[in-house]
Design a protein around this motif. Structure first.
Motif, PDB file in Angstrom:
ATOM      1  N   ARG A 119       3.200 -16.814 -11.116  1.00 44.47           N
ATOM      2  CA  ARG A 119       3.758 -15.840 -10.186  1.00 44.47           C
ATOM      3  C   ARG A 119       2.584 -15.115  -9.261  1.00 44.47           C
ATOM      4  NH1 ARG A 119       7.648 -18.391 -11.235  1.00 44.47           N
ATOM      5  NH2 ARG A 119       9.380 -17.496 -12.087  1.00 44.47           N
ATOM      6  N   THR A 120       1.371 -15.961  -9.344  1.00 43.84           N
ATOM      7  CA  THR A 120       0.147 -15.422  -8.745  1.00 43.84           C
ATOM      8  C   THR A 120       0.271 -15.230  -7.223  1.00 43.84           C
ATOM      9  OG1 THR A 120      -1.009 -16.703 -10.288  1.00 43.84           O
ATOM     10  CG2 THR A 120      -2.391 -15.593  -8.706  1.00 43.84           C
ATOM     11  N   VAL A 121       0.680 -15.990  -6.554  1.00 45.81           N
ATOM     12  CA  VAL A 121       0.775 -15.899  -4.948  1.00 45.81           C
ATOM     13  C   VAL A 121       1.638 -14.611  -4.580  1.00 45.81           C
ATOM     14  CG1 VAL A 121       1.633 -17.048  -2.826  1.00 45.81           C
ATOM     15  CG2 VAL A 121       0.334 -18.346  -4.721  1.00 45.81           C
ATOM     16  N   THR A 122       2.922 -14.617  -5.309  1.00 46.44           N
ATOM     17  CA  THR A 122       3.891 -13.597  -5.032  1.00 46.44           C
ATOM     18  C   THR A 122       3.052 -12.143  -5.245  1.00 46.44           C
ATOM     19  OG1 THR A 122       5.584 -15.040  -5.136  1.00 46.44           O
ATOM     20  CG2 THR A 122       6.020 -12.515  -5.409  1.00 46.44           C
ATOM     21  N   THR A 123       2.480 -12.283  -6.606  1.00 47.25           N
ATOM     22  CA  THR A 123       1.864 -11.006  -7.022  1.00 47.25           C
ATOM     23  C   THR A 123       0.780 -10.289  -6.002  1.00 47.25           C
ATOM     24  OG1 THR A 123       2.252 -11.578  -9.305  1.00 47.25           O
ATOM     25  CG2 THR A 123       0.805  -9.964  -8.745  1.00 47.25           C
ATOM     26  N   ILE A 124      -0.121 -11.516  -5.530  1.00 46.93           N
ATOM     27  CA  ILE A 124      -1.036 -10.992  -4.515  1.00 46.93           C
ATOM     28  C   ILE A 124      -0.643 -10.436  -3.137  1.00 46.93           C
ATOM     29  CG2 ILE A 124      -3.020 -12.294  -3.380  1.00 46.93           C
ATOM     30  CD1 ILE A 124      -3.477 -13.938  -5.846  1.00 46.93           C
ATOM     31  N   VAL A 125       0.453 -11.190  -2.778  1.00 47.29           N
ATOM     32  CA  VAL A 125       0.799 -10.974  -1.471  1.00 47.29           C
ATOM     33  C   VAL A 125       1.530  -9.514  -1.549  1.00 47.29           C
ATOM     34  CG1 VAL A 125       2.884 -11.330   0.188  1.00 47.29           C
ATOM     35  CG2 VAL A 125       1.244 -13.108  -0.437  1.00 47.29           C
ATOM     36  N   LEU A 126       2.229  -9.247  -2.642  1.00 44.63           N
ATOM     37  CA  LEU A 126       2.642  -7.882  -2.950  1.00 44.63           C
ATOM     38  C   LEU A 126       1.641  -6.744  -2.948  1.00 44.63           C
ATOM     39  CD1 LEU A 126       5.911  -8.581  -4.901  1.00 44.63           C
ATOM     40  CD2 LEU A 126       5.928  -7.904  -2.477  1.00 44.63           C
ATOM     41  N   ALA A 127       0.739  -7.157  -3.994  1.00 45.25           N
ATOM     42  CA  ALA A 127      -0.432  -6.148  -4.065  1.00 45.25           C
ATOM     43  C   ALA A 127      -0.932  -5.942  -2.779  1.00 45.25           C
ATOM     44  CB  ALA A 127      -1.273  -6.744  -4.956  1.00 45.25           C
ATOM     45  N   VAL A 128      -1.369  -7.066  -2.076  1.00 44.10           N
ATOM     46  CA  VAL A 128      -2.102  -6.600  -0.550  1.00 44.10           C
ATOM     47  C   VAL A 128      -1.124  -5.763   0.395  1.00 44.10           C
ATOM     48  CG1 VAL A 128      -2.583  -7.846   1.478  1.00 44.10           C
ATOM     49  CG2 VAL A 128      -3.381  -8.786  -0.581  1.00 44.10           C
ATOM     50  N   LEU A 129       0.182  -6.009   0.298  1.00 42.94           N
ATOM     51  CA  LEU A 129       0.823  -5.294   1.214  1.00 42.94           C
ATOM     52  C   LEU A 129       1.341  -3.982   0.619  1.00 42.94           C
ATOM     53  CD1 LEU A 129       4.091  -7.794   1.779  1.00 42.94           C
ATOM     54  CD2 LEU A 129       2.256  -7.038   3.517  1.00 42.94           C
ATOM     55  N   ILE A 130       1.237  -3.599  -0.403  1.00 42.48           N
ATOM     56  CA  ILE A 130       1.282  -2.340  -1.092  1.00 42.48           C
ATOM     57  C   ILE A 130      -0.122  -1.642  -0.869  1.00 42.48           C
ATOM     58  CG2 ILE A 130       1.367  -0.975  -3.278  1.00 42.48           C
ATOM     59  CD1 ILE A 130       3.392  -3.061  -4.198  1.00 42.48           C
ATOM     60  N   ALA A 131      -1.188  -2.298  -1.036  1.00 44.11           N
ATOM     61  CA  ALA A 131      -2.594  -1.686  -0.974  1.00 44.11           C
ATOM     62  C   ALA A 131      -2.684  -1.145   0.649  1.00 44.11           C
ATOM     63  CB  ALA A 131      -3.753  -2.557  -1.178  1.00 44.11           C
ATOM     64  N   ALA A 164      -0.284  -0.645   2.698  1.00 42.94           N
ATOM     65  CA  ALA A 164       0.746   0.676   2.999  1.00 42.94           C
ATOM     66  C   ALA A 164       0.130   1.783   2.415  1.00 42.94           C
ATOM     67  CB  ALA A 164       1.836   0.208   2.398  1.00 42.94           C
ATOM     68  N   CYS A 165      -0.483   1.767   1.139  1.00 42.56           N
ATOM     69  CA  CYS A 165      -1.088   3.097   0.793  1.00 42.56           C
ATOM     70  C   CYS A 165      -2.572   3.175   1.538  1.00 42.56           C
ATOM     71  CB  CYS A 165      -1.524   2.688  -0.840  1.00 42.56           C
ATOM     72  SG  CYS A 165      -0.270   2.659  -1.776  1.00 42.56           S
ATOM     73  N   GLY A 166      -3.281   2.350   2.067  1.00 42.24           N
ATOM     74  CA  GLY A 166      -4.267   2.713   2.786  1.00 42.24           C
ATOM     75  C   GLY A 166      -4.030   3.513   4.004  1.00 42.24           C
ATOM     76  N   TYR A 167      -3.002   3.011   4.751  1.00 41.31           N
ATOM     77  CA  TYR A 167      -2.398   3.416   6.018  1.00 41.31           C
ATOM     78  C   TYR A 167      -1.919   4.886   5.795  1.00 41.31           C
ATOM     79  CZ  TYR A 167       0.475   4.972   9.812  1.00 41.31           C
ATOM     80  OH  TYR A 167       1.209   5.382  10.520  1.00 41.31           O
TER      81      TYR A 167
END
Length: 191
Positions: free
Chosen positions: A17-29, A31-34
């Protein structure tokens, strides 16, 4: 599945599930950065990039009363579906195009393309046709064999079915593979 190799076999036959995990982690990061940037700008009394945190909270509080209500309901349903799909993706095991061959003392993983090629070669030999006239596709639990006989030369359907059955049985695959043999009624022009 033998105990010492169980983890290796699982890793080689199931997709990570690496690709899904990385995409979700980047999106969450992102959103948190914004959100962090907006909070810092708000605390420093600077103009916001898009909206202030207070405006965001006010919009969220007023969301149930906004019009049109159908658009908000559709948005909520879409978010629920995305969440459901992500949960199903996390729970379901993703299979790679590989099978385990039962072997004592070794972990043997075979790609479905290799299986298809081997079955096609065996069928071509049994039917006495060129290998390009035996097309095989192997999926998780099924092998589909399409045989196109040479025009004017009949093929022995029972011999082909027996060859496919014998070939698949000789591999002792896990999960087991069932087979379907289809003989085309129109022949190919012989070379």
């Amino acid at each position: 599945m033998s105990t010492p190799f169980a983890r290796i076999i699982r890793r080689e036959t199931h997709s990570p599930r690496t690709v899904t995990t990385i995409v979700l982690a980047v999106l969450i990061a992102l959103a948190c950065g914004y959100a962090g940037t907006e909070l810092v700008l708000w605390m420093l009394d600077q103009p916001p990039l898009l909206v202030t945190p207070q405006q965001s909270l006010d919009w969220l509080a007023a969301l149930p009363t906004l019009q049109p209500l159908s658009a908000i309901s559709i948005g909520g349903i879409l978010l629920a579906l995305i969440g459901l799909l992500l949960m199903l993706h996390a729970i379901r095991s993703g299979r790679l195009a590989r099978h385990e061959m039962v072997s004592e003392g070794a972990a043997v993983i075979v790609d479905n393309g290799v299986l298809a090629s081997s079955i096609a070669r065996r069928v071509a030999t049994a039917a006495r046709i060129p290998q390009v006239q035996a097309v095989v596709s192997v999926s998780h639990r099924r092998a589909i064999v399409d045989v196109t006989p040479t025009s004017g030369i009949p093929v022995d359907e029972a011999a082909i079915r027996g060859a496919v059955e014998t070939e698949i049985a000789s591999y002792d695959l896990r999960p087991a593979v069932r087979h379907t043999v289809r003989i085309n009624r129109t022949g190919a022009i012989g070379s």
